[in-house]
Write an enzyme that holds these catalytic residues in place. Structure first.
Site, PDB file in Angstrom:
ATOM      1  N   ASP A  22       0.781  -1.245   0.000  1.00 16.93           N
ATOM      2  CA  ASP A  22       0.000   0.000   0.000  1.00 16.93           C
ATOM      3  C   ASP A  22       0.813   1.296   0.000  1.00 16.93           C
ATOM      4  O   ASP A  22       0.441   2.267   0.682  1.00 16.93           O
ATOM      5  CB  ASP A  22      -0.952   0.022   1.210  1.00 16.93           C
ATOM      6  CG  ASP A  22      -2.046  -1.037   1.127  1.00 16.93           C
ATOM      7  OD1 ASP A  22      -1.927  -1.952   0.296  1.00 16.93           O
ATOM      8  OD2 ASP A  22      -3.016  -0.956   1.899  1.00 16.93           O
ATOM      9  N   ASP A  25      -4.062  -1.134  -2.568  1.00 14.64           N
ATOM     10  CA  ASP A  25      -5.447  -1.050  -2.148  1.00 14.64           C
ATOM     11  C   ASP A  25      -6.177  -0.467  -3.361  1.00 14.64           C
ATOM     12  O   ASP A  25      -5.747   0.569  -3.894  1.00 14.64           O
ATOM     13  CB  ASP A  25      -5.529  -0.090  -0.942  1.00 14.64           C
ATOM     14  CG  ASP A  25      -6.638  -0.448   0.009  1.00 14.64           C
ATOM     15  OD1 ASP A  25      -7.117  -1.591  -0.011  1.00 14.64           O
ATOM     16  OD2 ASP A  25      -7.028   0.432   0.813  1.00 14.64           O
ATOM     17  N   HIS A  74      -9.874   0.274  -4.554  1.00 12.12           N
ATOM     18  CA  HIS A  74     -11.303   0.263  -4.238  1.00 12.12           C
ATOM     19  C   HIS A  74     -12.189   0.828  -5.334  1.00 12.12           C
ATOM     20  O   HIS A  74     -11.775   1.702  -6.098  1.00 12.12           O
ATOM     21  CB  HIS A  74     -11.563   1.100  -2.969  1.00 12.12           C
ATOM     22  CG  HIS A  74     -10.964   0.507  -1.736  1.00 12.12           C
ATOM     23  ND1 HIS A  74     -11.096  -0.816  -1.392  1.00 12.12           N
ATOM     24  CD2 HIS A  74     -10.239   1.081  -0.733  1.00 12.12           C
ATOM     25  CE1 HIS A  74     -10.492  -1.030  -0.245  1.00 12.12           C
ATOM     26  NE2 HIS A  74      -9.940   0.088   0.174  1.00 12.12           N
ATOM     27  N   HIS A 122     -10.631   6.497   0.025  1.00 10.00           N
ATOM     28  CA  HIS A 122      -9.197   6.384  -0.294  1.00 10.00           C
ATOM     29  C   HIS A 122      -8.980   5.337  -1.389  1.00 10.00           C
ATOM     30  O   HIS A 122      -9.768   4.406  -1.548  1.00 10.00           O
ATOM     31  CB  HIS A 122      -8.386   6.004   0.957  1.00 10.00           C
ATOM     32  CG  HIS A 122      -8.727   4.638   1.487  1.00 10.00           C
ATOM     33  ND1 HIS A 122      -9.819   4.402   2.286  1.00 10.00           N
ATOM     34  CD2 HIS A 122      -8.150   3.433   1.289  1.00 10.00           C
ATOM     35  CE1 HIS A 122      -9.882   3.113   2.573  1.00 10.00           C
ATOM     36  NE2 HIS A 122      -8.898   2.496   1.983  1.00 10.00           N
ATOM     37  N   LYS A 131      -5.863  -5.535  -4.192  1.00  7.76           N
ATOM     38  CA  LYS A 131      -6.839  -6.067  -3.224  1.00  7.76           C
ATOM     39  C   LYS A 131      -7.910  -4.998  -3.048  1.00  7.76           C
ATOM     40  O   LYS A 131      -7.693  -3.843  -3.424  1.00  7.76           O
ATOM     41  CB  LYS A 131      -6.154  -6.344  -1.883  1.00  7.76           C
ATOM     42  CG  LYS A 131      -5.630  -5.074  -1.183  1.00  7.76           C
ATOM     43  CD  LYS A 131      -4.991  -5.403   0.137  1.00  7.76           C
ATOM     44  CE  LYS A 131      -4.179  -4.250   0.699  1.00  7.76           C
ATOM     45  NZ  LYS A 131      -4.948  -3.151   1.267  1.00  7.76           N
ATOM     46  N   CYS A 150      -2.579  -3.150   7.229  1.00  5.38           N
ATOM     47  CA  CYS A 150      -2.340  -4.020   6.068  1.00  5.38           C
ATOM     48  C   CYS A 150      -1.008  -4.762   6.124  1.00  5.38           C
ATOM     49  O   CYS A 150      -0.917  -5.892   5.648  1.00  5.38           O
ATOM     50  CB  CYS A 150      -2.493  -3.206   4.790  1.00  5.38           C
ATOM     51  SG  CYS A 150      -4.212  -2.645   4.611  1.00  5.38           S
TER      52      CYS A 150
HETATM   53 ZN   LIG Z   1      -8.718   0.438   1.896  1.00  8.91          ZN
END
Ligand SMILES: [Zn+2]
Length: 227
Positions: free
Chosen positions: A8, A52, A54, A94, A122, A167
């Site tokens: 991340d 990350d 999203h 985020h 992810k 994480c």
């Molecule tokens: Zn996240």
């Protein structure tokens, strides 16, 4: 075979401009870059950058539930018929896919041409939270990470990046559970909560899960054996 897992290291997690900045996270960008460039000396057979990644309406965003940022939330299992729940924190928006915030920190972005380097995403399923680079918090959806490491005969992993208490911790514990010899390099991580009490709890949790926590990058074990 040893691999480096960088977790991340994305704009949104970095002060001063990120939406979910990990305190002092910007301090480890250059040292991690230096480590990646030492790929051969460090005997990293593979390097993985976990992102990350999203959707706009991801369930881990406070905004998706009209609740205040950083409030606690009870997640319900995404599996139909499964009644289990987990408590988690709701975050500011985020790392939305293909935005500035989800982009890897600039100097790292320039390293992604390495043939031995892979980006693993992810967090892209909207209905569940992820901390580990290996799976969602329910351990239902697996990312590509384990398959990739297996394919390249990795037995040992070093985990660095952000955030140590979310994480990085979750990725390291997953790795150890999957049978990798797992080490977190503390100097190449930063935590969201880095007071003594949280750190003590974190050290205990890592130890209980067979994850080593060291200050500096350790020498490669099999390299020692053949020296
Ligand atoms: Zn996240």
């Amino acid at each position: 075979m040893r691999a480096l897992i960088v977790t991340d290291m994305q704009n949104d997690f970095l002060p001063p401009k990120g939406s979910l900045p990990v305190p002092h996270g910007d301090e480890i960008v250059q040292p991690i870059l230096d480590l990646i460039r030492q790929e051969e000396q460090q005997d990293f057979h593979r390097i993985v950058l976990v992102r990350d990644w999203h959707t706009r309406n991801h369930t881990s965003f406070a905004k998706s539930h009209d609740l205040p940022e950083y409030s606690q939330f009870e997640y319900k299992s995404p599996r139909p018929g499964d009644k289990s729940t987990q408590m988690g924190t709701l975050w500011p928006v985020h790392c939305v896919q293909n935005t500035w915030g989800s982009q890897l920190a600039n100097p790292l972005l320039k390293e992604t041409y390495h043939t031995h380097l892979k980006i693993v995403d992810k967090g892209f399923l909207s209905d569940r939270e992820y901390y580990s680079g290996f799976s969602d918090i329910w351990d239902f959806h697996k990312t590509e990470l384990h398959d990739y490491l297996q394919k390249h005969h990795i037995t040992e992993v070093l985990v660095v990046g952000l955030a140590l208490d979310y994480c990085v911790k979750a990725t390291a514990i997953s790795a150890a559970k999957l049978g990798y010899n797992t080490t977190v390099v503390k100097s190449l991580t930063r935590a969201i909560h880095d007071d003594d009490e949280h750190m003590k709890q974190l050290e205990k949790e890592l130890k209980e899960n067979n994850v080593k926590l060291v200050d500096e990058v350790p020498p490669h074990q099999s390299a020692n054996a053949t020296a």
